[in-house]
Scaffold this motif. Structure first.
Motif, PDB file in Angstrom:
ATOM      1  N   ASP A 153       0.846  -1.187   0.000  1.00  0.00           N
ATOM      2  CA  ASP A 153       0.000   0.000   0.000  1.00  0.00           C
ATOM      3  C   ASP A 153       0.887   1.245   0.000  1.00  0.00           C
ATOM      4  OD1 ASP A 153      -2.568   1.484   0.355  1.00  0.00           O
ATOM      5  OD2 ASP A 153      -1.598   2.032   2.248  1.00  0.00           O
ATOM      6  N   GLN A 154       0.831   2.011  -1.090  1.00  0.00           N
ATOM      7  CA  GLN A 154       1.743   3.149  -1.213  1.00  0.00           C
ATOM      8  C   GLN A 154       1.521   4.194  -0.131  1.00  0.00           C
ATOM      9  OE1 GLN A 154       1.597   6.341  -4.349  1.00  0.00           O
ATOM     10  NE2 GLN A 154       3.364   5.211  -5.143  1.00  0.00           N
ATOM     11  N   ALA A 155       0.276   4.404   0.271  1.00  0.00           N
ATOM     12  CA  ALA A 155       0.009   5.398   1.307  1.00  0.00           C
ATOM     13  C   ALA A 155       0.692   5.001   2.613  1.00  0.00           C
ATOM     14  CB  ALA A 155      -1.498   5.554   1.511  1.00  0.00           C
ATOM     15  N   THR A 156       0.621   3.721   2.983  1.00  0.00           N
ATOM     16  CA  THR A 156       1.278   3.270   4.223  1.00  0.00           C
ATOM     17  C   THR A 156       2.785   3.423   4.116  1.00  0.00           C
ATOM     18  OG1 THR A 156      -0.504   1.683   4.609  1.00  0.00           O
ATOM     19  CG2 THR A 156       1.546   1.336   5.822  1.00  0.00           C
ATOM     20  N   ILE A 157       3.330   3.089   2.945  1.00  0.00           N
ATOM     21  CA  ILE A 157       4.777   3.225   2.722  1.00  0.00           C
ATOM     22  C   ILE A 157       5.209   4.672   2.933  1.00  0.00           C
ATOM     23  CG2 ILE A 157       6.580   3.156   0.955  1.00  0.00           C
ATOM     24  CD1 ILE A 157       5.129   0.692  -0.231  1.00  0.00           C
ATOM     25  N   LEU A 158       4.529   5.605   2.301  1.00  0.00           N
ATOM     26  CA  LEU A 158       4.928   7.008   2.366  1.00  0.00           C
ATOM     27  C   LEU A 158       4.570   7.655   3.700  1.00  0.00           C
ATOM     28  CD1 LEU A 158       4.006   8.066  -1.274  1.00  0.00           C
ATOM     29  CD2 LEU A 158       6.292   8.133  -0.271  1.00  0.00           C
ATOM     30  N   ASN A 159       3.408   7.339   4.240  1.00  0.00           N
ATOM     31  CA  ASN A 159       2.988   7.976   5.491  1.00  0.00           C
ATOM     32  C   ASN A 159       3.895   7.595   6.650  1.00  0.00           C
ATOM     33  OD1 ASN A 159       0.924   9.099   4.040  1.00  0.00           O
ATOM     34  ND2 ASN A 159      -0.692   7.783   4.864  1.00  0.00           N
ATOM     35  N   GLU A 194      20.386  16.563  -0.383  1.00  0.00           N
ATOM     36  CA  GLU A 194      20.000  15.795  -1.569  1.00  0.00           C
ATOM     37  C   GLU A 194      19.115  14.596  -1.207  1.00  0.00           C
ATOM     38  OE1 GLU A 194      23.680  13.919   0.003  1.00  0.00           O
ATOM     39  OE2 GLU A 194      23.149  15.985  -0.467  1.00  0.00           O
ATOM     40  N   ASP A 195      19.286  14.024  -0.003  1.00  0.00           N
ATOM     41  CA  ASP A 195      18.447  12.891   0.402  1.00  0.00           C
ATOM     42  C   ASP A 195      16.985  13.315   0.577  1.00  0.00           C
ATOM     43  OD1 ASP A 195      20.754  11.449   0.404  1.00  0.00           O
ATOM     44  OD2 ASP A 195      20.741  10.944   2.526  1.00  0.00           O
ATOM     45  N   VAL A 196      16.773  14.526   1.098  1.00  0.00           N
ATOM     46  CA  VAL A 196      15.410  14.984   1.389  1.00  0.00           C
ATOM     47  C   VAL A 196      14.597  15.126   0.109  1.00  0.00           C
ATOM     48  CG1 VAL A 196      14.035  16.889   2.345  1.00  0.00           C
ATOM     49  CG2 VAL A 196      16.122  16.135   3.512  1.00  0.00           C
ATOM     50  N   SER A 197      15.225  15.553  -0.965  1.00  0.00           N
ATOM     51  CA  SER A 197      14.498  15.685  -2.221  1.00  0.00           C
ATOM     52  C   SER A 197      14.390  14.354  -2.961  1.00  0.00           C
ATOM     53  CB  SER A 197      15.173  16.723  -3.131  1.00  0.00           C
ATOM     54  OG  SER A 197      16.454  16.284  -3.528  1.00  0.00           O
ATOM     55  N   THR A 198      15.326  13.432  -2.707  1.00  0.00           N
ATOM     56  CA  THR A 198      15.396  12.203  -3.493  1.00  0.00           C
ATOM     57  C   THR A 198      14.576  11.059  -2.895  1.00  0.00           C
ATOM     58  OG1 THR A 198      17.600  12.811  -4.292  1.00  0.00           O
ATOM     59  CG2 THR A 198      16.978  10.498  -4.488  1.00  0.00           C
ATOM     60  N   LEU A 199      14.631  10.863  -1.583  1.00  0.00           N
ATOM     61  CA  LEU A 199      13.961   9.705  -0.984  1.00  0.00           C
ATOM     62  C   LEU A 199      12.444   9.694  -1.186  1.00  0.00           C
ATOM     63  CD1 LEU A 199      16.010   9.056   2.261  1.00  0.00           C
ATOM     64  CD2 LEU A 199      15.480   7.380   0.496  1.00  0.00           C
ATOM     65  N   PRO A 200      11.731  10.804  -0.972  1.00  0.00           N
ATOM     66  CA  PRO A 200      10.284  10.752  -1.242  1.00  0.00           C
ATOM     67  C   PRO A 200       9.969  10.410  -2.694  1.00  0.00           C
ATOM     68  CG  PRO A 200      10.828  12.703   0.049  1.00  0.00           C
ATOM     69  CD  PRO A 200      12.125  12.111  -0.405  1.00  0.00           C
ATOM     70  N   ARG A 201      10.794  10.895  -3.623  1.00  0.00           N
ATOM     71  CA  ARG A 201      10.563  10.591  -5.029  1.00  0.00           C
ATOM     72  C   ARG A 201      10.782   9.102  -5.307  1.00  0.00           C
ATOM     73  NH1 ARG A 201      14.182  13.409  -8.598  1.00  0.00           N
ATOM     74  NH2 ARG A 201      15.636  13.673  -6.870  1.00  0.00           N
ATOM     75  N   LEU A 202      11.834   8.530  -4.736  1.00  0.00           N
ATOM     76  CA  LEU A 202      12.093   7.103  -4.918  1.00  0.00           C
ATOM     77  C   LEU A 202      10.967   6.259  -4.320  1.00  0.00           C
ATOM     78  CD1 LEU A 202      15.904   7.027  -4.063  1.00  0.00           C
ATOM     79  CD2 LEU A 202      14.915   6.479  -6.293  1.00  0.00           C
ATOM     80  N   SER A 204       7.926   7.004  -3.773  1.00  0.00           N
ATOM     81  CA  SER A 204       6.663   7.144  -4.494  1.00  0.00           C
ATOM     82  C   SER A 204       6.616   6.252  -5.731  1.00  0.00           C
ATOM     83  CB  SER A 204       6.432   8.605  -4.892  1.00  0.00           C
ATOM     84  OG  SER A 204       7.273   8.985  -5.964  1.00  0.00           O
ATOM     85  N   GLN A 205       7.776   5.750  -6.154  1.00  0.00           N
ATOM     86  CA  GLN A 205       7.841   4.845  -7.311  1.00  0.00           C
ATOM     87  C   GLN A 205       7.721   3.374  -6.899  1.00  0.00           C
ATOM     88  OE1 GLN A 205       8.151   8.073  -9.568  1.00  0.00           O
ATOM     89  NE2 GLN A 205       8.430   6.114 -10.588  1.00  0.00           N
ATOM     90  N   CYS A 206       7.691   3.108  -5.594  1.00  0.00           N
ATOM     91  CA  CYS A 206       7.746   1.732  -5.102  1.00  0.00           C
ATOM     92  C   CYS A 206       6.351   1.151  -4.888  1.00  0.00           C
ATOM     93  CB  CYS A 206       8.520   1.669  -3.785  1.00  0.00           C
ATOM     94  SG  CYS A 206      10.280   2.051  -3.957  1.00  0.00           S
ATOM     95  N   ALA A 207       6.144  -0.033  -5.416  1.00  0.00           N
ATOM     96  CA  ALA A 207       4.868  -0.737  -5.217  1.00  0.00           C
ATOM     97  C   ALA A 207       4.923  -1.670  -4.016  1.00  0.00           C
ATOM     98  CB  ALA A 207       4.516  -1.526  -6.466  1.00  0.00           C
ATOM     99  N   SER A 208       6.128  -1.923  -3.487  1.00  0.00           N
ATOM    100  CA  SER A 208       6.251  -2.814  -2.329  1.00  0.00           C
ATOM    101  C   SER A 208       7.441  -2.401  -1.474  1.00  0.00           C
ATOM    102  CB  SER A 208       6.417  -4.273  -2.780  1.00  0.00           C
ATOM    103  OG  SER A 208       7.570  -4.424  -3.597  1.00  0.00           O
ATOM    104  N   LEU A 209       7.299  -2.567  -0.174  1.00  0.00           N
ATOM    105  CA  LEU A 209       8.365  -2.261   0.790  1.00  0.00           C
ATOM    106  C   LEU A 209       8.405  -3.361   1.834  1.00  0.00           C
ATOM    107  CD1 LEU A 209       9.322   1.045   2.554  1.00  0.00           C
ATOM    108  CD2 LEU A 209       8.697  -0.928   3.954  1.00  0.00           C
ATOM    109  N   LEU A 210       9.618  -3.791   2.162  1.00  0.00           N
ATOM    110  CA  LEU A 210       9.813  -4.739   3.256  1.00  0.00           C
ATOM    111  C   LEU A 210      10.620  -4.055   4.350  1.00  0.00           C
ATOM    112  CD1 LEU A 210       9.453  -7.736   4.214  1.00  0.00           C
ATOM    113  CD2 LEU A 210      11.814  -8.074   3.442  1.00  0.00           C
ATOM    114  N   TYR A 211      10.112  -4.083   5.568  1.00  0.00           N
ATOM    115  CA  TYR A 211      10.867  -3.556   6.712  1.00  0.00           C
ATOM    116  C   TYR A 211      11.744  -4.662   7.253  1.00  0.00           C
ATOM    117  CZ  TYR A 211      11.805  -2.075  11.521  1.00  0.00           C
ATOM    118  OH  TYR A 211      12.423  -1.774  12.714  1.00  0.00           O
ATOM    119  N   LEU A 212      13.053  -4.392   7.307  1.00  0.00           N
ATOM    120  CA  LEU A 212      14.023  -5.339   7.847  1.00  0.00           C
ATOM    121  C   LEU A 212      14.513  -4.792   9.185  1.00  0.00           C
ATOM    122  CD1 LEU A 212      15.772  -7.905   7.379  1.00  0.00           C
ATOM    123  CD2 LEU A 212      17.460  -6.406   6.280  1.00  0.00           C
TER     124      LEU A 212
END
Length: 367
Positions: A153-159, A194-202, A204-212
């Motif tokens: 769920d992209q919203a959960t990933i980003l939020n 540079e991380d602050v501008s780049t990480l949200p953009r990256l 937002s392109q992800c359809a899946s995230l795994l927390y390790l």
């Protein structure tokens, strides 16, 4: 320059940008090399070092002919350009960034491999350790708040990302294909944040995230970082980074909850920079605050009232809702040019500068 023969496509590319870190680079690379195997490659980018960094890198890697290692040397252009160079040279399916004064913690590559083999996510979010080499008892683990499951769920990933506000690219292991979806250069050259501008953009392109829940990096804290130099550029770069991220999220069509969480995270960064700006000379501080106020207002999807309403209605992912509410009220006062707010910040910063000078004097006396 490639140190050794090319190997089959690796699973993980470990990228280490390095500049004038002769006192740290050996420990950093040893922490990586000791974990490497046939599914890994190491790329070190020397960013025009003027000390023994490059020589020490080459000596170390020449002693490991069995590993896939590459050294690239460029004129000094900054960490963003070095990271972009590393990305361009990488062949791995996933990218692991390690800063040259930090250490890759034991078992990290094996834990990443296992996670990838089991789930193959677009990104792996990892814990890390704040490392104080001279005060080990104060070193501590920083854990993220993602659920322990594969998220789609992209919203959960980003939020959750915006609620944690851990804006470090080395704590996120993305597929190289995700980086390739962004326009080049991925990391904006010449920017401090540079991380602050780049990480949200990256993300937002992800359809899946795994927390390790494995601490991947020892994040070295330098005594010098306590006395960071606040400048007009430092303040303006953060404001600009927020705007870049906001514009990308808008284009991606993120939902309303993501916009609210972005606004709250932006509020935290904004109020932090506003407070730091009171360390600048009076005229510079006023100029910076006027500039970042304009950019911050342009960066918001909503306003302070909508942020506060969402927090009070428990509609947000939050570490501390009351703290979020206090921050939003501070943002309101800063935007309104509150006289009381200005007086408090001026006094607070003077006290902090005085305390910092005292700490430095004590440290100098010890040595």
């Amino acid at each position: 320059m490639s140190m050794h023969a090319a190997a089959p496509q690796p699973l993980l590319s470990i990228i280490v940008p390095a500049w004038n870190v002769q006192n740290y680079i050996v420990a950093c690379l040893e922490s990586v090399l000791g974990q490497m195997g046939p599914r890994h490659e190491l790329i070190v980018i020397d960013d025009g070092s003027r000390d023994a960094t490059l020589a020490r890198v080459r000596t170390l890697l020449e002693a490991c002919p069995q590993l896939a290692c590459t050294v690239l040397a460029q004129d000094n252009q900054g960490i963003a350009v070095a990271r972009n160079q590393g990305l361009a040279a990488a062949r791995g399916e996933y990218i692991v960034f390690v800063d040259s004064d930090d250490r890759l913690l034991a078992g990290s590559l094996a834990a990443l491999e296992q996670a990838i083999d089991a789930h193959h996510p677009d990104v792996i979010a990892c814990d890390f350790r704040v490392w104080l080499p001279d005060q080990e008892d104060k070193s501590h683990r920083v854990g993220l708040r993602y659920p322990h499951a594969l998220l789609r769920d992209q919203a959960t990933i980003l939020n959750t990302f915006f609620a944690d506000r851990q804006m470090y690219v080395w704590a996120k292991v993305f597929k190289r294909a995700v980086y390739e979806q962004l326009e080049a250069p991925v990391f904006p050259p010449g920017r401090v944040f540079e991380d602050v501008s780049t990480l949200p953009r990256l993300l937002s392109q992800c359809a899946s995230l795994l927390y390790l829940p494995h601490p991947i990096i020892d994040y070295r804290q330098h005594p010098a970082s306590i006395t960071k130099l606040i400048s007009e550029k430092w303040c303006l770069d953060l404001a600009g980074a927020l705007l870049v991220a906001r514009e990308h999220l808008e284009r991606r069509g993120v939902d309303a909850s993501v916009k609210t969480h972005f606004d709250i995270a932006a509020g935290y960064f904004f109020i932090g920079v506003v407070k730091d700006s009171y360390e600048l000379p009076r005229a510079s501080g006023r100029r910076v605050r006027a500039a970042i106020k304009a950019v911050f207002m342009e960066s918001l999807f909503g306003d302070c009232a909508s942020m506060l309403a969402a927090v009070r209605a428990a509609q947000t992912v939050s570490v501390d809702r009351e703290h979020d509410a206090r921050m939003i009220r501070q943002v309101e006062r800063a935007l309104a040019g509150s006289f009381v707010f200005r007086v408090r910040q001026t006094a607070s910063r003077k006290i902090k500068v005085w305390r910092r000078l005292r700490r430095n004097q004590k440290a100098a006396a010890v040595f």
